[in-house]
Design a protein around this motif. Structure first.
Motif, PDB file in Angstrom:
ATOM      1  N   ALA A  64       1.015  -1.479  -0.092  1.00 56.19           N
ATOM      2  CA  ALA A  64      -0.122   0.201   0.075  1.00 56.19           C
ATOM      3  C   ALA A  64       1.187   1.497   0.239  1.00 56.19           C
ATOM      4  O   ALA A  64       1.283   1.530   1.309  1.00 56.19           O
ATOM      5  CB  ALA A  64      -0.918  -0.473   1.318  1.00 56.19           C
ATOM      6  N   ALA A  65       0.983   1.618  -0.952  1.00 59.14           N
ATOM      7  CA  ALA A  65       2.324   3.341  -1.436  1.00 59.14           C
ATOM      8  C   ALA A  65       2.279   4.020  -0.590  1.00 59.14           C
ATOM      9  O   ALA A  65       2.949   4.851   0.089  1.00 59.14           O
ATOM     10  CB  ALA A  65       2.015   3.434  -2.627  1.00 59.14           C
ATOM     11  N   VAL A 118      -4.755  -0.309   9.920  1.00 56.82           N
ATOM     12  CA  VAL A 118      -5.237  -0.812   8.420  1.00 56.82           C
ATOM     13  C   VAL A 118      -6.699  -1.065   8.377  1.00 56.82           C
ATOM     14  O   VAL A 118      -6.945  -1.136   7.412  1.00 56.82           O
ATOM     15  CB  VAL A 118      -4.603  -2.597   8.892  1.00 56.82           C
ATOM     16  CG1 VAL A 118      -5.572  -3.116   7.896  1.00 56.82           C
ATOM     17  CG2 VAL A 118      -2.688  -3.181   8.643  1.00 56.82           C
ATOM     18  N   GLU A 119      -7.134  -0.890   9.411  1.00 52.54           N
ATOM     19  CA  GLU A 119      -8.554  -0.024   9.517  1.00 52.54           C
ATOM     20  C   GLU A 119      -8.695   0.871   8.379  1.00 52.54           C
ATOM     21  O   GLU A 119     -10.508   1.416   8.003  1.00 52.54           O
ATOM     22  CB  GLU A 119      -9.582   0.449  11.001  1.00 52.54           C
ATOM     23  CG  GLU A 119      -9.203  -1.319  11.497  1.00 52.54           C
ATOM     24  CD  GLU A 119     -10.123  -2.452  11.321  1.00 52.54           C
ATOM     25  OE1 GLU A 119     -11.434  -1.736  11.697  1.00 52.54           O
ATOM     26  OE2 GLU A 119     -10.143  -3.249  10.613  1.00 52.54           O
ATOM     27  N   ARG A 120      -8.049   1.525   8.202  1.00 47.78           N
ATOM     28  CA  ARG A 120      -8.086   3.032   7.628  1.00 47.78           C
ATOM     29  C   ARG A 120      -7.923   2.883   5.927  1.00 47.78           C
ATOM     30  O   ARG A 120      -8.007   3.835   5.034  1.00 47.78           O
ATOM     31  CB  ARG A 120      -7.886   4.155   7.823  1.00 47.78           C
ATOM     32  CG  ARG A 120      -7.429   4.871   8.919  1.00 47.78           C
ATOM     33  CD  ARG A 120      -7.288   5.779   9.708  1.00 47.78           C
ATOM     34  NE  ARG A 120      -5.449   5.732   9.616  1.00 47.78           N
ATOM     35  CZ  ARG A 120      -4.843   5.772  10.550  1.00 47.78           C
ATOM     36  NH1 ARG A 120      -5.700   5.891  12.093  1.00 47.78           N
ATOM     37  NH2 ARG A 120      -3.700   5.889  11.220  1.00 47.78           N
ATOM     38  N   TYR A 121      -7.291   1.644   5.243  1.00 49.00           N
ATOM     39  CA  TYR A 121      -7.450   1.268   4.272  1.00 49.00           C
ATOM     40  C   TYR A 121      -8.033  -0.123   3.859  1.00 49.00           C
ATOM     41  O   TYR A 121      -7.991  -1.346   3.777  1.00 49.00           O
ATOM     42  CB  TYR A 121      -5.729   0.871   4.356  1.00 49.00           C
ATOM     43  CG  TYR A 121      -4.714   1.652   4.541  1.00 49.00           C
ATOM     44  CD1 TYR A 121      -4.311   2.497   2.950  1.00 49.00           C
ATOM     45  CD2 TYR A 121      -4.574   1.890   5.839  1.00 49.00           C
ATOM     46  CE1 TYR A 121      -3.520   3.244   3.417  1.00 49.00           C
ATOM     47  CE2 TYR A 121      -3.645   3.413   6.104  1.00 49.00           C
ATOM     48  CZ  TYR A 121      -3.161   3.841   5.039  1.00 49.00           C
ATOM     49  OH  TYR A 121      -2.272   4.816   5.478  1.00 49.00           O
ATOM     50  N   PRO A 122      -8.950  -0.134   3.315  1.00 58.07           N
ATOM     51  CA  PRO A 122     -10.625  -0.748   2.737  1.00 58.07           C
ATOM     52  C   PRO A 122     -10.278  -1.891   1.631  1.00 58.07           C
ATOM     53  O   PRO A 122      -9.912  -3.265   1.853  1.00 58.07           O
ATOM     54  CB  PRO A 122     -10.971   0.132   2.016  1.00 58.07           C
ATOM     55  CG  PRO A 122     -11.091   1.178   2.293  1.00 58.07           C
ATOM     56  CD  PRO A 122      -9.936   1.458   2.675  1.00 58.07           C
ATOM     57  N   LEU A 124      -6.609  -2.600   0.946  1.00 61.09           N
ATOM     58  CA  LEU A 124      -5.928  -3.592   1.695  1.00 61.09           C
ATOM     59  C   LEU A 124      -6.668  -4.335   3.278  1.00 61.09           C
ATOM     60  O   LEU A 124      -6.432  -5.820   3.124  1.00 61.09           O
ATOM     61  CB  LEU A 124      -4.878  -2.181   3.597  1.00 61.09           C
ATOM     62  CG  LEU A 124      -3.717  -3.888   3.760  1.00 61.09           C
ATOM     63  CD1 LEU A 124      -2.887  -4.288   2.656  1.00 61.09           C
ATOM     64  CD2 LEU A 124      -2.703  -2.607   4.528  1.00 61.09           C
ATOM     65  N   LYS A 125      -7.506  -4.410   4.093  1.00 60.19           N
ATOM     66  CA  LYS A 125      -8.693  -4.858   3.981  1.00 60.19           C
ATOM     67  C   LYS A 125      -8.767  -6.092   3.522  1.00 60.19           C
ATOM     68  O   LYS A 125      -9.395  -7.110   4.495  1.00 60.19           O
ATOM     69  CB  LYS A 125      -9.031  -4.684   4.986  1.00 60.19           C
ATOM     70  CG  LYS A 125      -8.633  -3.256   6.270  1.00 60.19           C
ATOM     71  CD  LYS A 125     -10.227  -2.855   7.468  1.00 60.19           C
ATOM     72  CE  LYS A 125     -11.583  -2.029   6.584  1.00 60.19           C
ATOM     73  NZ  LYS A 125     -12.394  -1.695   7.272  1.00 60.19           N
ATOM     74  N   ASN A 129      -4.093 -12.293   0.832  1.00 57.22           N
ATOM     75  CA  ASN A 129      -3.141 -12.169   2.128  1.00 57.22           C
ATOM     76  C   ASN A 129      -2.967 -12.161   3.227  1.00 57.22           C
ATOM     77  O   ASN A 129      -2.833 -12.605   4.083  1.00 57.22           O
ATOM     78  CB  ASN A 129      -1.918 -11.546   1.089  1.00 57.22           C
ATOM     79  CG  ASN A 129      -1.520 -13.167  -0.322  1.00 57.22           C
ATOM     80  OD1 ASN A 129      -2.307 -13.519  -0.571  1.00 57.22           O
ATOM     81  ND2 ASN A 129      -0.298 -12.332  -1.278  1.00 57.22           N
ATOM     82  N   PHE A 130      -3.207 -10.649   3.346  1.00 61.56           N
ATOM     83  CA  PHE A 130      -3.416  -9.877   4.264  1.00 61.56           C
ATOM     84  C   PHE A 130      -4.165 -10.333   5.107  1.00 61.56           C
ATOM     85  O   PHE A 130      -4.305 -11.313   6.666  1.00 61.56           O
ATOM     86  CB  PHE A 130      -3.792  -8.459   4.315  1.00 61.56           C
ATOM     87  CG  PHE A 130      -3.461  -7.777   5.946  1.00 61.56           C
ATOM     88  CD1 PHE A 130      -3.017  -7.632   6.344  1.00 61.56           C
ATOM     89  CD2 PHE A 130      -5.321  -7.328   6.719  1.00 61.56           C
ATOM     90  CE1 PHE A 130      -2.441  -6.407   7.759  1.00 61.56           C
ATOM     91  CE2 PHE A 130      -5.166  -7.070   7.437  1.00 61.56           C
ATOM     92  CZ  PHE A 130      -3.879  -6.619   8.295  1.00 61.56           C
TER      93      PHE A 130
END
Length: 202
Positions: A64-65, A118-122, A124-125, A129-130
């Protein structure tokens, strides 16, 4: 029977009894110490698995850049500290266990911060793999708890063996010192929860 034979026989019996006691004490001490070493190896293996999973988790998050670099850095540094502490199971001290607990607690705190962020990155959530790594981390935390419990279970018979009378007389001679139990770090009653409800919004 000649009278001089009686004291010789008594001395021989006492010597044999003493030899049997010393041999039994030493061999039992070695076996129990090996059980402690094996149990500690399992503790280290569980923590190593967590460290490996966290390394993979960090790599996934780095994709996530715009993810906070400071949060990632704290996790990476905490992981490095946690993996740098090595303990010899044959010579474990309370201070060593405390240090081990401290660095592992630091890693747990950094991991908790990472997962909250991570909660702020839909996107990524939703990353498969995560999600898989997160599930594996939750499983590993249970393995760590089990390994630590079994380590303490292995410590108890060893300590009982070397601290009870008259075994404690021989313990110092063979350098069999009592070993410390693995105690929970202060504040771990609020252990990090690595199973988040992704339906929640901050």
């Amino acid at each position: 029977m000649k009278k001089w034979l009686i004291p010789v026989i008594i001395i021989a019996l006492l010597a044999f009894g003493g030899y049997t006691w010393v041999k039994g004490f030493y061999n039992t001490g070695i076996q129990l110490n090996e059980n402690v070493a094996e149990s500690w190896g399992n503790v280290e293996t569980a923590y190593q698995r967590r460290g490996d999973l966290i390394g993979n988790l960090v790599k996934t998050v780095q994709g996530a850049a715009d993810f906070e670099k400071e949060t990632l850095t704290s996790v990476i540094e905490a992981r490095a500290k946690a993996t740098s502490v090595n303990i010899d199971p044959s010579n474990i001290t309370p201070e060593q266990l405390s240090q081990f607990n401290q660095v592992q607690g630091g890693l747990s705190g950094a991991l908790k911060s990472l997962l909250v962020t991570v909660e702020r990155y839909p996107d990524l959530k939703a990353n498969q793999n995560f999600l898989k790594l997160q599930d594996e981390l939750a499983s590993t935390e249970n393995q760590i708890l089990t390994a630590r419990t079994r380590f303490n279970e292995a410590i108890k018979p060893f300590n009982n063996h070397v601290k009870t009378f008259p075994n404690n007389i021989l313990a110092g001679f063979f350098d069999f010192d009592g070993k410390p139990y693995f105690e929970a770090e202060a504040g771990t009653e609020n252990a990090p929860d690595v199973e988040f409800d992704f339906g929640k919004k901050e």
